[in-house]
Design an enzyme around this catalytic site. Structure first.
Site, PDB file in Angstrom:
ATOM      1  N   CYS A  57       0.828  -1.214   0.000  1.00 28.49           N
ATOM      2  CA  CYS A  57       0.000   0.000   0.000  1.00 28.49           C
ATOM      3  C   CYS A  57       0.858   1.257   0.000  1.00 28.49           C
ATOM      4  O   CYS A  57       1.684   1.463   0.894  1.00 28.49           O
ATOM      5  CB  CYS A  57      -0.928   0.001   1.218  1.00 28.49           C
ATOM      6  SG  CYS A  57      -1.910   1.515   1.363  1.00 28.49           S
ATOM      7  N   ARG A  60      -0.144   4.827   3.004  1.00 29.49           N
ATOM      8  CA  ARG A  60      -0.129   4.562   4.447  1.00 29.49           C
ATOM      9  C   ARG A  60       0.115   5.764   5.336  1.00 29.49           C
ATOM     10  O   ARG A  60       0.110   5.627   6.558  1.00 29.49           O
ATOM     11  CB  ARG A  60       0.925   3.487   4.748  1.00 29.49           C
ATOM     12  CG  ARG A  60       0.523   2.130   4.265  1.00 29.49           C
ATOM     13  CD  ARG A  60       1.615   1.126   4.569  1.00 29.49           C
ATOM     14  NE  ARG A  60       2.490   0.886   3.427  1.00 29.49           N
ATOM     15  CZ  ARG A  60       3.638   0.221   3.487  1.00 29.49           C
ATOM     16  NH1 ARG A  60       4.064  -0.229   4.643  1.00 29.49           N
ATOM     17  NH2 ARG A  60       4.359   0.019   2.406  1.00 29.49           N
ATOM     18  N   TRP A 230      -9.171   5.458  -0.085  1.00 31.34           N
ATOM     19  CA  TRP A 230      -9.729   6.036  -1.308  1.00 31.34           C
ATOM     20  C   TRP A 230      -8.856   5.590  -2.470  1.00 31.34           C
ATOM     21  O   TRP A 230      -7.761   5.048  -2.289  1.00 31.34           O
ATOM     22  CB  TRP A 230      -9.815   7.555  -1.223  1.00 31.34           C
ATOM     23  CG  TRP A 230      -8.544   8.239  -0.824  1.00 31.34           C
ATOM     24  CD1 TRP A 230      -7.445   8.472  -1.605  1.00 31.34           C
ATOM     25  CD2 TRP A 230      -8.237   8.775   0.465  1.00 31.34           C
ATOM     26  NE1 TRP A 230      -6.476   9.103  -0.879  1.00 31.34           N
ATOM     27  CE2 TRP A 230      -6.930   9.313   0.395  1.00 31.34           C
ATOM     28  CE3 TRP A 230      -8.939   8.866   1.679  1.00 31.34           C
ATOM     29  CZ2 TRP A 230      -6.311   9.933   1.482  1.00 31.34           C
ATOM     30  CZ3 TRP A 230      -8.308   9.469   2.758  1.00 31.34           C
ATOM     31  CH2 TRP A 230      -7.023   9.995   2.644  1.00 31.34           C
ATOM     32  N   GLU A 235      -5.237   3.214 -10.363  1.00 30.22           N
ATOM     33  CA  GLU A 235      -5.865   1.905 -10.134  1.00 30.22           C
ATOM     34  C   GLU A 235      -7.025   1.697 -11.104  1.00 30.22           C
ATOM     35  O   GLU A 235      -7.264   0.597 -11.593  1.00 30.22           O
ATOM     36  CB  GLU A 235      -6.410   1.794  -8.697  1.00 30.22           C
ATOM     37  CG  GLU A 235      -5.340   1.883  -7.619  1.00 30.22           C
ATOM     38  CD  GLU A 235      -5.960   1.725  -6.233  1.00 30.22           C
ATOM     39  OE1 GLU A 235      -6.241   2.765  -5.599  1.00 30.22           O
ATOM     40  OE2 GLU A 235      -6.172   0.580  -5.794  1.00 30.22           O
TER      41      GLU A 235
HETATM   42  N1  ARG Z   1      -6.759  -1.894  -6.825  1.00 26.28           N
HETATM   43  C1  ARG Z   1      -8.054  -2.238  -6.333  1.00 26.28           C
HETATM   44  C2  ARG Z   1      -9.119  -1.746  -7.312  1.00 26.28           C
HETATM   45  O1  ARG Z   1      -8.800  -1.109  -8.272  1.00 26.28           O
HETATM   46  C3  ARG Z   1      -8.317  -1.627  -4.964  1.00 26.28           C
HETATM   47  C4  ARG Z   1      -7.288  -1.925  -3.889  1.00 26.28           C
HETATM   48  C5  ARG Z   1      -7.329  -0.949  -2.728  1.00 26.28           C
HETATM   49  N2  ARG Z   1      -7.087   0.393  -3.178  1.00 26.28           N
HETATM   50  C6  ARG Z   1      -7.069   1.486  -2.373  1.00 26.28           C
HETATM   51  N3  ARG Z   1      -6.869   2.640  -2.910  1.00 26.28           N
HETATM   52  N4  ARG Z   1      -7.277   1.373  -1.076  1.00 26.28           N
HETATM   53  O2  ARG Z   1     -10.297  -1.949  -7.133  1.00 26.28           O
END
Ligand code: ARG
Length: 399
Positions: A57, A60, A230, A235
């Site tokens: 992560c 953090r 968030w 991602e």
């Molecule tokens: N990478 C995953 C997704 O795209 C989520 C993982 C957690 N991501 C976060 N920003 N807490 O759905």
């Protein structure tokens, strides 16, 4: 493990009182019952430190702000589903997303803990069509088939149908629960300059709540402890909507940008990626939903490491997860190595729930030769934004 954790808690929280006294108490409870019960403060501290120790992560820096929802008494499917909806609402907070974790009943000596089959609380269905292609999110083909096997009639048949929750509580059978629309904040993706972008019909949900990992604190296992932060834009913009085995939007975007997609050297994928990521950040911001970009988040992560080191603590990190999937070397996290040690408490991977309970999943996903939506004609209809997206991307994967 219990000893190490209790000692850590008292070292970082001297106001919790005598560590020796608590250690004796824990030892006595373990010899009597085979396990021990965390105090509310231990649970709060343990969950926060599990986030602090998440080697994959990048986000953090704010570990101390985690909201820890203690629901260890909750173990029936009904109540778990209700609590997950409450978690979603509290975390969403109208768009100002708050990191939360909900801790459900732990594993006990002769009593398995509750589980949720979904790997995230909100996910889009992936329906296998008869020709083997997938409507929706290919990552969810298996869980979608499992829901159908349990009697879920299927959603409306768009590429973004929200899946039901599959909860296996203290009862002997898992059950499915539809999430109320009002609990699932979603953001339509548009571009600040290109009007056609919105017509792709892409969208994403506001809050990623990871529900498949186990929380381990001082030797106690919490197999159901869904947590959220968030999103970082990449991602969604560089993975979920872009990967060829996910929504695969890059070819459609590149064509609309007028790029030459006939050979790699035009860097059409790279240019489409940048515009998609701009669109994701712009759309979330416009909708008032918290999101961060990879440049800012990378800086914050290095601040986090410096802060932790000042507190006398090492920070474990997995380079291959920390480094963002676009513009890697333009972010400071790329240009160094990390301590890779996994510290505890931690969130750890665990076997997927459905494969633990094969008897509830009689048909492997691949054999589901219907269109999976529970309707005839699949996405049918014509001219809607969803069709535009599908037609443009030729979303044909084998999952
Ligand atoms: N990478 C995953 C997704 O795209 C989520 C993982 C957690 N991501 C976060 N920003 N807490 O759905």
């Amino acid at each position: 493990m219990a000893e190490e954790f209790v000692t850590l808690h008292h070292r970082e929280h001297p106001e919790a009182g005598s560590a020796d006294r608590r250690l004796a108490e824990v030892a006595a409870e373990i010899s009597r019952t085979g396990t021990y019960t965390h105090t509310a403060r231990e649970l709060d501290f343990g969950a926060k430190v599990a986030w602090r120790n998440s080697v994959r992560c990048i986000g953090r820096l704010y570990w101390q702000s985690l909201i820890v929802r203690d629901r260890r008494k909750v173990d029936s499917a009904d109540e778990i589903a209700q609590e997950l909806v409450r978690h979603l609402r509290q975390a969403t907070n109208g768009g100002r997303i708050r990191p939360c974790v909900t801790v459900f009943a732990p594993e006990l000596p002769r009593q398995p803990a509750p589980r949720v089959w979904n790997d995230q609380v909100v996910r889009y269905a992936g329906y296998t069509r008869s020709d083997g292609s997938v409507l929706g999110d290919p990552v969810s083909v298996e869980i979608t088939a499992a829901a159908r096997n349990l009697g879920w009639p299927g959603g409306p048949g768009t590429p973004f149908d929200v899946l039901p929750l599959i909860v296996h509580g203290r009862e002997d059978k898992p059950r499915w629960f539809e999430l109320p629309d009002s609990a699932v904040l979603q953001v339509p993706i548009e571009h600040p300059e290109y009007g056609w972008f919105a017509r792709l019909g892409a969208r994403w949900y506001a809050v990623p709540v990871v529900s498949g990992m186990r929380l381990e604190i001082g030797g106690v296992r919490y197999p159901l402890a869904p947590f959220n932060g968030w999103y970082m834009g990449t991602e969604i913009g560089a993975r979920n909507l872009a990967d060829t085995d996910r929504y695969n939007l890059l070819p459609g975007i590149a064509r609309r940008l007028g790029l030459d997609t006939s050979h790699d050297r035009s860097l059409w994928k790279d240019r489409a990626l940048v515009e998609l990521n701009i669109a994701v950040l712009h759309s979330f911001e416009k909708a008032g939903v918290t999101i961060s970009d990879h440049h800012t988040e990378s800086r914050h992560f290095l601040t986090h490491i410096a802060r932790e080191e000042r507190a006398g603590r090492g920070v474990g990190a997995d380079w291959s997860w920390i480094v963002p999937p676009v513009s890697s070397a333009a972010t400071p996290v790329f240009h160094r190595y990390y301590d890779t040690e996994q510290r505890y408490p931690a969130f750890v991977g665990q076997p997927k729930a459905p494969t633990d309970n094969a008897c509830f999943s009689p048909h492997p996903a691949r054999e589901d030769t219907t269109d999976g939506t529970g309707r005839t004609g699949g996405s049918g209809g014509s001219g809607g934004p969803d069709d535009a997206l599908l037609d443009d991307t030729g979303n044909t994967h084998d999952g």
